[in-house]
Design a protein around this motif. Structure first.
Motif, PDB file in Angstrom:
ATOM      1  N   LEU A  85      41.649  40.857  41.524  1.00  0.00           N
ATOM      2  CA  LEU A  85      40.937  39.786  41.081  1.00  0.00           C
ATOM      3  C   LEU A  85      40.016  40.005  39.861  1.00  0.00           C
ATOM      4  O   LEU A  85      39.556  41.037  39.858  1.00  0.00           O
ATOM      5  CB  LEU A  85      39.881  39.310  42.197  1.00  0.00           C
ATOM      6  N   ALA A  86      40.399  39.318  38.641  1.00  0.00           N
ATOM      7  CA  ALA A  86      39.749  39.673  37.657  1.00  0.00           C
ATOM      8  C   ALA A  86      39.694  38.473  36.779  1.00  0.00           C
ATOM      9  O   ALA A  86      40.430  37.509  36.907  1.00  0.00           O
ATOM     10  CB  ALA A  86      40.556  40.479  36.809  1.00  0.00           C
ATOM     11  N   GLY A  87      38.726  38.413  35.922  1.00  0.00           N
ATOM     12  CA  GLY A  87      38.441  37.078  34.707  1.00  0.00           C
ATOM     13  C   GLY A  87      37.884  37.568  33.791  1.00  0.00           C
ATOM     14  O   GLY A  87      36.830  38.369  33.777  1.00  0.00           O
ATOM     15  N   GLU A  88      38.025  37.201  32.406  1.00  0.00           N
ATOM     16  CA  GLU A  88      37.440  37.378  31.392  1.00  0.00           C
ATOM     17  C   GLU A  88      35.842  37.039  31.226  1.00  0.00           C
ATOM     18  O   GLU A  88      35.054  37.628  30.838  1.00  0.00           O
ATOM     19  CB  GLU A  88      38.034  37.055  29.997  1.00  0.00           C
ATOM     20  N   GLU A  95      40.293  31.526  42.873  1.00  0.00           N
ATOM     21  CA  GLU A  95      40.900  32.781  42.986  1.00  0.00           C
ATOM     22  C   GLU A  95      40.641  33.458  44.345  1.00  0.00           C
ATOM     23  O   GLU A  95      41.563  33.907  44.913  1.00  0.00           O
ATOM     24  CB  GLU A  95      40.292  33.771  41.924  1.00  0.00           C
ATOM     25  N   VAL A  96      39.464  33.202  44.930  1.00  0.00           N
ATOM     26  CA  VAL A  96      39.102  33.624  46.322  1.00  0.00           C
ATOM     27  C   VAL A  96      39.972  32.774  47.342  1.00  0.00           C
ATOM     28  O   VAL A  96      40.399  33.491  48.319  1.00  0.00           O
ATOM     29  CB  VAL A  96      37.777  33.766  46.425  1.00  0.00           C
ATOM     30  N   ARG A  97      40.100  31.551  47.113  1.00  0.00           N
ATOM     31  CA  ARG A  97      40.717  30.964  48.060  1.00  0.00           C
ATOM     32  C   ARG A  97      42.170  31.502  48.215  1.00  0.00           C
ATOM     33  O   ARG A  97      42.767  31.439  49.141  1.00  0.00           O
ATOM     34  CB  ARG A  97      40.691  29.528  47.851  1.00  0.00           C
ATOM     35  N   GLU A  98      42.839  31.750  47.018  1.00  0.00           N
ATOM     36  CA  GLU A  98      44.209  32.100  46.822  1.00  0.00           C
ATOM     37  C   GLU A  98      44.248  33.329  47.422  1.00  0.00           C
ATOM     38  O   GLU A  98      45.461  33.750  48.189  1.00  0.00           O
ATOM     39  CB  GLU A  98      44.589  32.064  45.468  1.00  0.00           C
ATOM     40  N   LEU A  99      43.288  34.351  47.279  1.00  0.00           N
ATOM     41  CA  LEU A  99      43.161  35.721  47.978  1.00  0.00           C
ATOM     42  C   LEU A  99      43.255  35.354  49.539  1.00  0.00           C
ATOM     43  O   LEU A  99      44.150  36.064  50.240  1.00  0.00           O
ATOM     44  CB  LEU A  99      42.033  36.564  47.539  1.00  0.00           C
ATOM     45  N   LYS A 100      42.375  34.237  50.159  1.00  0.00           N
ATOM     46  CA  LYS A 100      42.448  34.231  51.484  1.00  0.00           C
ATOM     47  C   LYS A 100      43.836  33.696  51.851  1.00  0.00           C
ATOM     48  O   LYS A 100      44.169  34.020  53.179  1.00  0.00           O
ATOM     49  CB  LYS A 100      41.297  33.048  51.873  1.00  0.00           C
ATOM     50  N   ARG A 101      44.476  32.779  51.281  1.00  0.00           N
ATOM     51  CA  ARG A 101      45.755  32.463  51.544  1.00  0.00           C
ATOM     52  C   ARG A 101      46.534  33.371  51.531  1.00  0.00           C
ATOM     53  O   ARG A 101      47.661  33.609  52.737  1.00  0.00           O
ATOM     54  CB  ARG A 101      46.226  31.336  50.555  1.00  0.00           C
ATOM     55  N   ARG A 102      46.698  34.377  50.744  1.00  0.00           N
ATOM     56  CA  ARG A 102      47.656  35.455  50.744  1.00  0.00           C
ATOM     57  C   ARG A 102      47.385  36.454  51.847  1.00  0.00           C
ATOM     58  O   ARG A 102      48.173  36.946  52.451  1.00  0.00           O
ATOM     59  CB  ARG A 102      47.626  36.306  49.325  1.00  0.00           C
TER      60      ARG A 102
END
Length: 229
Positions: A85-88, A95-102
């Motif tokens: 997880l990263a962002g400029e 992004e955290v929700r997508e991580l939780k889904r994965r």
């Protein structure tokens, strides 16, 4: 993958501690890697995670082989079980929700899973709150690595649940040996060491990108008269 991409420069104490945890079956699952940019925090975290998946022989000074499919996917952030997880500017709740889904899906490799949060100080308050719940109740063999140069920007409730490993500048003699072994044909190695400030990532960039080194050298020369006054 090139040899220098997996060989670790310095931080022997932190590496030995992580290897002991691995021998014990990883009783700790959430980590905070703190220290200045360019010290090698992210490199060590990803190389260590790769070692949990790697089955091949590793080179001296490396945590994992760096060449097998699992190693390449972990280190590049492309492994389905261990994203980065990263962002400029910020790392948000989406992004955290997508991580939780994965992480709710079946493991691709049937081994460890989790995530590395790079520049974790960029997490928004909402993202930190969501991650806190995941860190508080991790599923089996789930690992989290929060990597940041500004740990004080993380919620204290998150920091209190992470094992913090602090990274300090690497002694110049260790960096010199690493450069000689991994980038022996690089130019201006001694000059690069002098201004790398004990940061292996900074040294590696100097040696691999001569233009960047020249720019940094010119910048320092520009401000030196002001410092000496």
């Amino acid at each position: 993958m090139a040899k220098d991409a997996v060989a670790i420069c310095g931080h022997g104490r932190q590496i030995k501690y992580l290897e002991k945890l691995k021998e014990r079956g990883m009783p700790i699952s959430s980590f905070l890697f703190s220290g200045r940019d360019g010290l090698g925090k992210k490199t060590i975290a990803l190389s260590f995670v790769a070692s949990l998946f790697c089955k091949e022989e590793k080179a001296p000074g490396a945590l994992a082989c760096g060449n097998c499919e699992n190693c390449e996917r972990i280190i590049s952030g492309a492994h389905p079980d261990f994203p980065i997880l990263a962002g400029e500017e910020e790392i948000g709740i989406d992004e955290v929700r997508e991580l939780k889904r994965r992480l709710s899906l079946h493991s691709y490799a049937g081994s460890y899973r989790g995530a590395l949060i790079d520049d974790a100080h960029r997490l928004t308050p909402q993202a930190q709150a969501a991650l806190l719940k995941m860190v508080e109740e991790p599923t089996s063999k789930t690992l989290f690595f929060f990597v940041t140069s500004m740990p004080y920007l993380l919620f204290e409730t998150i920091r209190s649940r992470l094992l913090e490993l602090s990274f300090m500048p690497v002694p110049e003699d260790e960096m010199k040996r690493w450069a000689a072994a991994n980038l022996p044909e690089a130019e201006d190695a001694d000059s690069s060491l002098a201004i790398a400030e004990g940061r292996p990532g900074r040294l590696k960039r100097f040696l691999e990108t001569p233009g960047y080194f020249r720019e940094e050298k010119a910048r320092i020369a520009k401000f030196r008269p002001l410092i000496q006054k």
